[in-house]
Design an enzyme around this catalytic site. Structure first.
Site, short mmCIF file in Angstrom:
data_model
loop_
_atom_site.label_atom_id
_atom_site.label_comp_id
_atom_site.label_asym_id
_atom_site.label_seq_id
_atom_site.Cartn_x
_atom_site.Cartn_y
_atom_site.Cartn_z
N ASN A 1 0.75 19.36 -21.03
CA ASN A 1 0.49 18.45 -22.16
C ASN A 1 0.50 19.14 -23.51
O ASN A 1 0.01 18.58 -24.49
CB ASN A 1 -0.87 17.76 -21.95
N GLU B 1 -3.79 17.37 -11.44
CA GLU B 1 -4.23 17.83 -12.76
C GLU B 1 -5.73 18.12 -12.85
O GLU B 1 -6.44 17.58 -13.69
CB GLU B 1 -3.82 16.80 -13.83
N LYS C 1 3.68 11.58 -11.29
CA LYS C 1 2.84 10.77 -12.19
C LYS C 1 3.59 9.48 -12.43
O LYS C 1 4.69 9.49 -12.99
CB LYS C 1 2.61 11.48 -13.52
N HIS D 1 8.97 9.63 -27.71
CA HIS D 1 7.93 10.48 -27.13
C HIS D 1 8.23 11.96 -27.40
O HIS D 1 7.38 12.71 -27.88
CB HIS D 1 7.84 10.19 -25.63
N ARG E 1 0.80 -1.24 0.00
CA ARG E 1 0.00 0.00 0.00
C ARG E 1 0.83 1.28 0.00
O ARG E 1 0.36 2.34 0.40
CB ARG E 1 -0.99 0.01 1.17
N GLU F 1 10.80 18.69 -24.36
CA GLU F 1 10.08 19.02 -23.12
C GLU F 1 10.62 20.33 -22.53
O GLU F 1 9.87 21.10 -21.93
CB GLU F 1 10.19 17.88 -22.11
N HIS G 1 0.79 11.99 -28.84
CA HIS G 1 0.38 10.62 -28.46
C HIS G 1 -0.27 9.92 -29.64
O HIS G 1 -0.10 8.71 -29.83
CB HIS G 1 -0.60 10.66 -27.28
N ARG H 1 -2.09 22.01 -14.41
CA ARG H 1 -1.13 20.95 -14.77
C ARG H 1 -1.37 20.42 -16.18
O ARG H 1 -0.45 19.96 -16.85
CB ARG H 1 -1.16 19.82 -13.74
N HIS I 1 1.06 17.17 -26.66
CA HIS I 1 0.97 15.75 -26.34
C HIS I 1 -0.24 15.07 -26.98
O HIS I 1 -0.19 13.88 -27.27
CB HIS I 1 0.93 15.55 -24.82
N LYS J 1 8.14 23.22 -13.56
CA LYS J 1 7.31 22.04 -13.30
C LYS J 1 6.93 21.98 -11.82
O LYS J 1 5.78 21.67 -11.48
CB LYS J 1 8.03 20.76 -13.72
P1 NAD Z 1 13.58 5.82 -21.71
O1 NAD Z 1 13.42 5.64 -20.29
O2 NAD Z 1 13.17 4.70 -22.61
O3 NAD Z 1 15.10 6.20 -22.02
C1 NAD Z 1 15.50 6.42 -23.35
C2 NAD Z 1 16.70 5.51 -23.73
O4 NAD Z 1 17.88 6.03 -23.13
C3 NAD Z 1 16.57 4.08 -23.24
O5 NAD Z 1 17.13 3.22 -24.20
C4 NAD Z 1 17.41 4.10 -21.97
O6 NAD Z 1 17.89 2.82 -21.62
C5 NAD Z 1 18.53 5.00 -22.40
N1 NAD Z 1 19.25 5.69 -21.34
C6 NAD Z 1 18.76 6.19 -20.18
N2 NAD Z 1 19.71 6.92 -19.57
C7 NAD Z 1 20.82 6.86 -20.33
C8 NAD Z 1 22.11 7.43 -20.24
N3 NAD Z 1 22.43 8.26 -19.26
N4 NAD Z 1 23.00 7.15 -21.21
C9 NAD Z 1 22.66 6.35 -22.25
N5 NAD Z 1 21.45 5.81 -22.42
C10 NAD Z 1 20.54 6.07 -21.47
O7 NAD Z 1 12.81 7.12 -22.25
P2 NAD Z 1 12.64 8.60 -21.67
O8 NAD Z 1 12.59 9.46 -22.85
O9 NAD Z 1 13.58 8.87 -20.59
O10 NAD Z 1 11.19 8.55 -21.01
C11 NAD Z 1 10.05 8.26 -21.78
C12 NAD Z 1 8.97 7.75 -20.86
O11 NAD Z 1 8.67 8.75 -19.91
C13 NAD Z 1 7.68 7.42 -21.57
O12 NAD Z 1 7.20 6.18 -21.09
C14 NAD Z 1 6.75 8.55 -21.16
O13 NAD Z 1 5.39 8.15 -21.13
C15 NAD Z 1 7.27 8.86 -19.80
N6 NAD Z 1 6.96 10.24 -19.33
C16 NAD Z 1 6.43 10.38 -18.11
C17 NAD Z 1 6.16 11.64 -17.60
C18 NAD Z 1 5.63 11.79 -16.21
O14 NAD Z 1 5.24 12.91 -15.84
N7 NAD Z 1 5.63 10.75 -15.41
C19 NAD Z 1 6.45 12.77 -18.37
C20 NAD Z 1 7.02 12.60 -19.64
C21 NAD Z 1 7.28 11.31 -20.11
N1 GLY Z 2 4.34 15.32 -17.96
C1 GLY Z 2 3.09 15.88 -17.63
C2 GLY Z 2 2.85 16.01 -16.17
O1 GLY Z 2 3.68 15.65 -15.37
O2 GLY Z 2 1.80 16.45 -15.79
#
Ligand code: NAD
Ligand code: GLY
Length: 369
Positions: free
Chosen positions: A250, A242, A148, A270, A126, A190, A257, A246, A253, A232
């Site tokens: 997006n 949100e 998130k 992304h 939990r 971003e 998406h 917030r 997005h 942020k």
């Molecule tokens: P990711 O986590 O897939 O990383 C991108 C690539 O870089 C991967 O192959 C990873 O292994 C590699 N990598 C990571 N760090 C590295 C480093 N220092 N050196 C070399 N390679 C490295 O992708 P991302 O772009 O970091 O994140 C995308 C994800 O984030 C999506 O799932 C998206 O939905 C999510 N997201 C979430 C939020 C949120 O608010 N929670 C906001 C934006 C995106």
């Molecule tokens: N990446 C969008 C949010 O955190 O709300």
């Protein structure tokens, strides 16, 4: 990237008793004592992936107190790993290790690892403590901050999740040195987003600094990350779940998406899809009379400087966009809600775009090739 020993910056996400710091600086990973104050107890599990583990797992482990009971879980790389099946692997590992409610999960990696580990932490017994150690630019400026968390469902991205805040976000800017250039560009999308939605001065600075950022110039990167996280943090403090402001995060997005889903997850990163989506949002804002041609040209030029796409995928028709945009989580009572720009640096949530205006944009926006 030049290694500097400049003082780390610390920001706060102000959420009452759940407030937490964001530490930003070169060489923070492995700095003894950085993580210790935020551990709930002695049991710590570091979750990372096969790409990040050989680069940074040892350093992360070295930053934990000597008497910590550390377990490591290394998952496959890629968006496909952001699934309930992977979360079950985390829970299995925690249970097999006998980890209790005072354990702490450390998410070491990009947004995929951060989102998934946060969700695993939100549900394990939990809710247990977790720490974000983001290693991509996208994760450092966006996904690690704000709580998130979640995973993808076969029928939709990020459809299963929870709001669950980390105890600390530790951003070691040196980790960006190993990031592939395409991933750096995805993160810059971003960063540009923050300027477009809320800070025209930052946007103007980005126009000057983009080549330094692409070259991983340390001072420029730190400034971009710090300003992005500040914006942020402000938004999250104002509207954690949100209900209002917030949603502005997006920008681009809803279009993005749709592109990601249409192309198959992973084909477009992304951030790449968000980049093209922000230009679509800017162009729609121009058609609604809010931006002028010069504004849209500035957005296009900045995306180009960041080496991000300025076109939609070849063969993706207006109906391909619309069918996916109708599934967007922001929509209420089947009313399409879009983040648009009243001006550069001033975003709004708009639910009254005339369907024919949107359709014309989706038909006329340039396609790849
Ligand atoms: P990711 O986590 O897939 O990383 C991108 C690539 O870089 C991967 O192959 C990873 O292994 C590699 N990598 C990571 N760090 C590295 C480093 N220092 N050196 C070399 N390679 C490295 O992708 P991302 O772009 O970091 O994140 C995308 C994800 O984030 C999506 O799932 C998206 O939905 C999510 N997201 C979430 C939020 C949120 O608010 N929670 C906001 C934006 C995106
Ligand atoms: N990446 C969008 C949010 O955190 O709300």
């Amino acid at each position: 990237m030049t290694e500097t020993l400049s003082d780390p910056r610390t920001l706060e996400v102000a959420l009452g008793e759940r407030s937490y710091p964001i530490h930003i600086g070169p060489g923070l990973l492995g700095d003894p004592g950085r993580l210790a104050p935020y551990l709930a107890g002695r049991q710590v599990m570091i979750v990372t992936n096969e790409v990040v583990a050989p680069l940074y797992l040892e350093r992360c482990r070295a930053g934990l107190p000597a008497d910590t009971e550390v377990r490591e879980l290394v998952l496959p790389d890629g968006e496909a790993t952001k699934s309930l099946a992977s979360v079950e692997r985390i829970w299995d590992a925690l249970l097999e290790a006998g980890f209790n409610r005072r354990c702490t999960l450390v998410a070491l990696g990009g947004g995929v690892i951060g989102d998934m580990v946060g969700f695993a932490a939100a549900c394990y017994q939990r809710g247990v403590a977790f720490i974000q150690v983001p290693t991509t630019l996208l994760a450092q400026v966006d996904s690690s901050v704000g709580g998130k968390t979640g995973v993808n469902h076969p029928l939709g991205k990020n459809m299963i999740g929870a709001f669950w805040q980390p105890r600390v976000v530790l951003i070691d800017t040196n980790t960006l040195a190993s990031l592939p250039p395409r991933e750096l560009s995805a993160g810059l999308a971003e960063v540009i987003k923050y300027g477009l939605i809320r800070d025209a001065d930052f946007l103007a600075w980005l126009e000057q600094a983009m080549s330094d950022l692409r070259a991983l110039e340390a001072a420029a990167l730190t400034r971009a990350i710090e300003r992005s996280c500040t914006l942020k943090a402000e938004i999250v403090a104002e509207d954690e779940t949100e209900q209002g402001v917030r949603a502005l995060l997006n920008l681009g997005h809803t279009f993005g998406h749709a592109i990601e889903a249409h192309q198959g997850y992973g084909a477009w990163l992304h951030g790449e899809a968000v980049g093209a989506g922000m230009l679509m949002a800017a162009e729609l804002s121009r058609r609604l009379g809010w931006l002028d041609d010069g504004d849209v040209a500035r957005v296009r030029a900045l995306l180009e400087a960041a080496e991000l796409p300025r076109v939609a995928p070849a063969g993706m028709g207006a109906e391909d966009f619309l069918s996916r945009m109708r599934l967007d989580k922001k929509n209420i009572d089947s009313r399409l809600r879009l983040i648009l720009l009243k001006a550069l640096g001033d975003a709004c949530l708009h639910d009254a775009t005339p369907p024919e205006t949107l359709h014309a944009l989706l038909t006329q926006f340039p396609r790849d090739g």
